[in-house]
Design an enzyme around this catalytic site. Sequence first.
Site, mmCIF file in Angstrom:
data_model
loop_
_atom_site.group_PDB
_atom_site.id
_atom_site.type_symbol
_atom_site.label_atom_id
_atom_site.label_comp_id
_atom_site.label_asym_id
_atom_site.label_seq_id
_atom_site.Cartn_x
_atom_site.Cartn_y
_atom_site.Cartn_z
ATOM 1 N N SER A 138 -17.438 -2.632 6.650
ATOM 2 C CA SER A 138 -18.539 -2.608 6.714
ATOM 3 C C SER A 138 -19.145 -3.619 7.447
ATOM 4 O O SER A 138 -19.420 -4.914 6.969
ATOM 5 C CB SER A 138 -19.437 -2.451 5.484
ATOM 6 O OG SER A 138 -20.723 -2.412 5.285
ATOM 7 N N SER A 213 -2.836 -5.634 0.570
ATOM 8 C CA SER A 213 -2.405 -6.185 1.782
ATOM 9 C C SER A 213 -0.818 -6.059 2.206
ATOM 10 O O SER A 213 -0.074 -6.728 1.451
ATOM 11 C CB SER A 213 -3.066 -7.698 2.136
ATOM 12 O OG SER A 213 -2.344 -8.374 3.281
ATOM 13 N N ASP A 215 0.583 -7.435 4.646
ATOM 14 C CA ASP A 215 1.391 -8.379 5.102
ATOM 15 C C ASP A 215 1.610 -9.678 3.994
ATOM 16 O O ASP A 215 2.311 -10.395 4.425
ATOM 17 C CB ASP A 215 0.061 -9.271 5.965
ATOM 18 C CG ASP A 215 -0.194 -8.418 7.107
ATOM 19 O OD1 ASP A 215 0.488 -7.573 7.607
ATOM 20 O OD2 ASP A 215 -1.360 -8.775 7.825
ATOM 21 N N ARG A 259 -0.262 -10.767 11.361
ATOM 22 C CA ARG A 259 -0.770 -11.472 12.319
ATOM 23 C C ARG A 259 -0.785 -12.741 12.082
ATOM 24 O O ARG A 259 -0.513 -13.709 12.961
ATOM 25 C CB ARG A 259 -2.407 -11.154 12.166
ATOM 26 C CG ARG A 259 -3.481 -11.285 13.391
ATOM 27 C CD ARG A 259 -4.754 -10.811 13.421
ATOM 28 N NE ARG A 259 -4.455 -9.299 12.673
ATOM 29 C CZ ARG A 259 -5.862 -8.843 11.984
ATOM 30 N NH1 ARG A 259 -6.881 -9.846 12.029
ATOM 31 N NH2 ARG A 259 -5.416 -7.720 11.532
ATOM 32 N N HIS A 348 1.085 1.881 12.529
ATOM 33 C CA HIS A 348 0.513 2.081 11.252
ATOM 34 C C HIS A 348 1.484 2.890 10.321
ATOM 35 O O HIS A 348 1.245 3.558 9.386
ATOM 36 C CB HIS A 348 -0.747 2.754 11.508
ATOM 37 C CG HIS A 348 -1.758 1.912 12.014
ATOM 38 N ND1 HIS A 348 -2.030 1.407 13.130
ATOM 39 C CD2 HIS A 348 -2.865 1.315 11.142
ATOM 40 C CE1 HIS A 348 -3.021 0.661 13.393
ATOM 41 N NE2 HIS A 348 -3.607 0.615 12.074
ATOM 42 N N GLN A 350 3.936 1.801 9.150
ATOM 43 C CA GLN A 350 4.222 0.743 8.054
ATOM 44 C C GLN A 350 3.159 1.030 6.873
ATOM 45 O O GLN A 350 3.601 0.566 5.748
ATOM 46 C CB GLN A 350 4.072 -0.769 8.432
ATOM 47 C CG GLN A 350 4.976 -1.031 9.531
ATOM 48 C CD GLN A 350 4.441 -2.129 10.668
ATOM 49 O OE1 GLN A 350 5.049 -3.140 10.186
ATOM 50 N NE2 GLN A 350 4.110 -2.037 11.644
ATOM 51 N N ARG A 523 36.087 -0.771 -14.269
ATOM 52 C CA ARG A 523 35.633 -1.655 -15.625
ATOM 53 C C ARG A 523 36.773 -2.557 -16.132
ATOM 54 O O ARG A 523 36.556 -2.978 -17.479
ATOM 55 C CB ARG A 523 34.926 -0.596 -16.565
ATOM 56 C CG ARG A 523 33.728 0.173 -16.073
ATOM 57 C CD ARG A 523 33.143 1.008 -17.039
ATOM 58 N NE ARG A 523 32.202 1.806 -16.496
ATOM 59 C CZ ARG A 523 30.619 1.418 -16.422
ATOM 60 N NH1 ARG A 523 30.553 0.253 -17.033
ATOM 61 N NH2 ARG A 523 29.727 2.335 -15.948
ATOM 62 N N GLY A 626 21.725 4.244 -17.795
ATOM 63 C CA GLY A 626 21.278 2.697 -18.086
ATOM 64 C C GLY A 626 21.889 2.395 -19.317
ATOM 65 O O GLY A 626 21.842 1.242 -19.847
ATOM 66 N N GLU A 685 19.926 8.094 -21.641
ATOM 67 C CA GLU A 685 21.148 8.996 -21.807
ATOM 68 C C GLU A 685 21.838 8.792 -23.199
ATOM 69 O O GLU A 685 22.345 9.821 -23.809
ATOM 70 C CB GLU A 685 22.289 8.857 -20.727
ATOM 71 C CG GLU A 685 22.722 7.582 -20.659
ATOM 72 C CD GLU A 685 23.618 7.359 -19.662
ATOM 73 O OE1 GLU A 685 24.355 8.349 -19.019
ATOM 74 O OE2 GLU A 685 23.993 6.142 -19.353
#
Length: 829
Positions: A138, A213, A215, A259, A348, A350, A523, A626, A685
């Site tokens: 703005s 942001s 970045d 940037r 864009h 990204q 295992r 899990g 589970e």
Amino acid sequence: MSNGNKMKVAVLTSGGDSAGMNAVVRAVVKTAIIKGCETWIVREGYEGLVRGNSEGHRHTSSVAEKGPTSPRVKGTESQEAEGFVHNLRFGDGELLKDGTGDHPGGRTLKGRYIVRVGWDDVRGWFSEGGTLIGTARSVAFRTREGRLTGAHNMIKEGIDALVVCGGDGSLTGADVFRAEWPGLVNELRNEGKITDEQATKHAHLKIVGLVGSIDNDMSMTDLTIGAPTALHRICESIDNINSTAYSHSRAFVLEVMGRHCGWLALMAAVSCGADFVFIPENPPDADKWADEMCTMIQSHRDIGKRKTIVIVAEGALDSKLQPIRAEQVKDILSERLGLDTRVTTLGHTQRGGRPCAFDRILPTLQGIEAVEALLDATPDTPSYMIGVRENKITRVPLMEAVKMTREVAQAISEKDFEKAMSLRDPEFRESLQGFFATSRLETEPKLPHHLRMRVAIMHIGAPAGGMNAATRAIVRYCIRQGHKPFAIHNGFVGLLDDNVHQLSWLGVDNWTTRGGSELGTNRKLPDVDLGAVAAKFQQYNYHALIMIGGFEAFSSLQILEQGRKHYPAFNIPMVHLPATISNNVPMTEFSLGSDTSLNALVDACDAIKQSASASRNRVFVVETQGGKCGYIATMGALATGACIVYTPERGIDLDMLRNDVKFLKRRYALDAKGKNEGRLVIRNEVSSDVYTTEVITKMFKEEGGALFDSRSASLGHTLQGGIPSPTDRTRAVRLSLKCMNFLEKHHEQLLKQQSRSKQAPPESAAIITVQGTSVEWVPVQDMVEHADMKNRRGKKAWWEGYRELVEALVGRPQILAKGKADVPAPDRA
């Protein structure tokens, strides 16, 4: 908080959009309602604040859509419940989410930029990319006249608190607005635009900032909202480019955003195994960088590498502050090396797409803290920025963070590059060093011959994302130093079968993006035949061991360390690098693979919730892996907006299920007719042997009657597979290189012992742990004290309190506080 003192909170997003902004809005709205506040959104950022609501549209959004009514009951819980129902929805949620601005029924957002919203008006928002309330830079708000108009519009709506999510410019504007507020209020009163009563009531403006942001360029916080998702988008693009680059033996130069900050470029380079990277904080020598780049890339080509990836941050400079452009790099590679080179500017793309798991969880936690900061604010407290440090949400003085952030750009412009690096967090410098260590092919080893080791690398337990990336980094570092890296395939069983071979620099080149375990894993523990294992250690003359895996690797390290008293071959430095989707290794906050698994869960649940919502009244019970650790279930519930989560730590009983059914009935009864939301229940589970996923699904289906239906979905081993997330890849490189430093240090100490039979100290068998942003080494015997060996998890979990947060964000306490008379009995016809 009494009604006369009720805080009215508005939230706006400003500057560039980033994934996770919608999660902020959702969290602020829901938390504020729970705290007894009224909630508003400001469309189009500060521009919407200046435009305000036209007279014909003022207050039209303040009338709540009526849900089921009920008699008022005395008591705090009942008052909270009534407040929740009153703030359930105000009718503009669909307009905001769809971006239409108009509704066939006649409702419109035209002329309305400050809009009252309720609980359900923001449902489902945090799985959407960008910002649904709009953002704009703005020009008007940069003037005092614009800020005066904005203050008037806020006071007209009664708003006295503002949450701003944006970059450093947006946050600076917020702080200026707050500093000018008393003068703006006085000017409005003197001009007769507000009454004395309004001026007194709005004498103080409460403001808090959150950093949105991509970045990750804000100081005093480890991560900004949107940066993890942007890194996901970049890595997805590079992963796709890799295959065509390999096919045609091409070079690709990719330009990414950044940037004044090279975080995205650097982390993408580490995650994707790039050959070269240019970032603003570490500019190359202006006269030599082209030669250095060509020499490095040619050395890679000479040993047979077919593809070349160079990443350039948009703000990349050389030491003379001359810009380094992607096209310039392409021309050098084409002309000097004769490589078929292409340029890809991601632009864009990204910014776009659904937020990753971390960009849902982090903004949610920060949004909650933002409301708490507003409630605590006084005229004497500074404006706060909500950040994250050491895995904890923090409040820091907003302008102090902005000042430090701008010092980075200033240091670069003054060619003080060391200062620019020092102003980034320590992990940034470590990542840069890690990139150099794993991308440069040295002509001569770094270490003298007597310090070089034969390093054994083994994967143990279930496969997890990041195992291969860690192995690649270890191999590359070993070759750089002069060590010999040996892969032990299929764990200890493979060792006993002599399934061992030496790894090469080029042989592991593509391993960063590979899921699962390239070495094979199982295992089996070393006590399957400890004497034979010791004999193999002696046969191959191993000087060090790295085990990458979960709880089995921890148990294996414990067995090997205890075996030192009987088998001299185990008197070597040994480390365990935690890698398990369960994240159940004690004392570490993160294990490799847990982020990948969490993102797989989020992707699956987004698709399932879409199906559930299409059916309008369907509850999906989603079963996750899990083991006996509820990390994936709990964090997955927080990241997907699930309304119920079941974990092994808490278990399941009949009273719990009875309350869950009661909650679902009352919640569905409060939905707008014909617009019921599909809902998720996430169950680990092994939460209960009796109340299985099938039992719970059938119970919900039976009890839901005409209110809701129920289905189940088991995600199973899909949570283990797929391409590792960028977070798991970068973490793998960082931690694996620290493991190598640990092994080198203890190997050198052992060499200094005078006796012929070396005795490795207990601390030379350790687990690398992530505790906040710091990395701590924990000797295996010390970790045993913190382990629940029976249930294969830690005794304490830092994330356990988030289960209550999951319930709070679906309004469970308020809904259960309502009496039975509030909800009509379901029609079981």
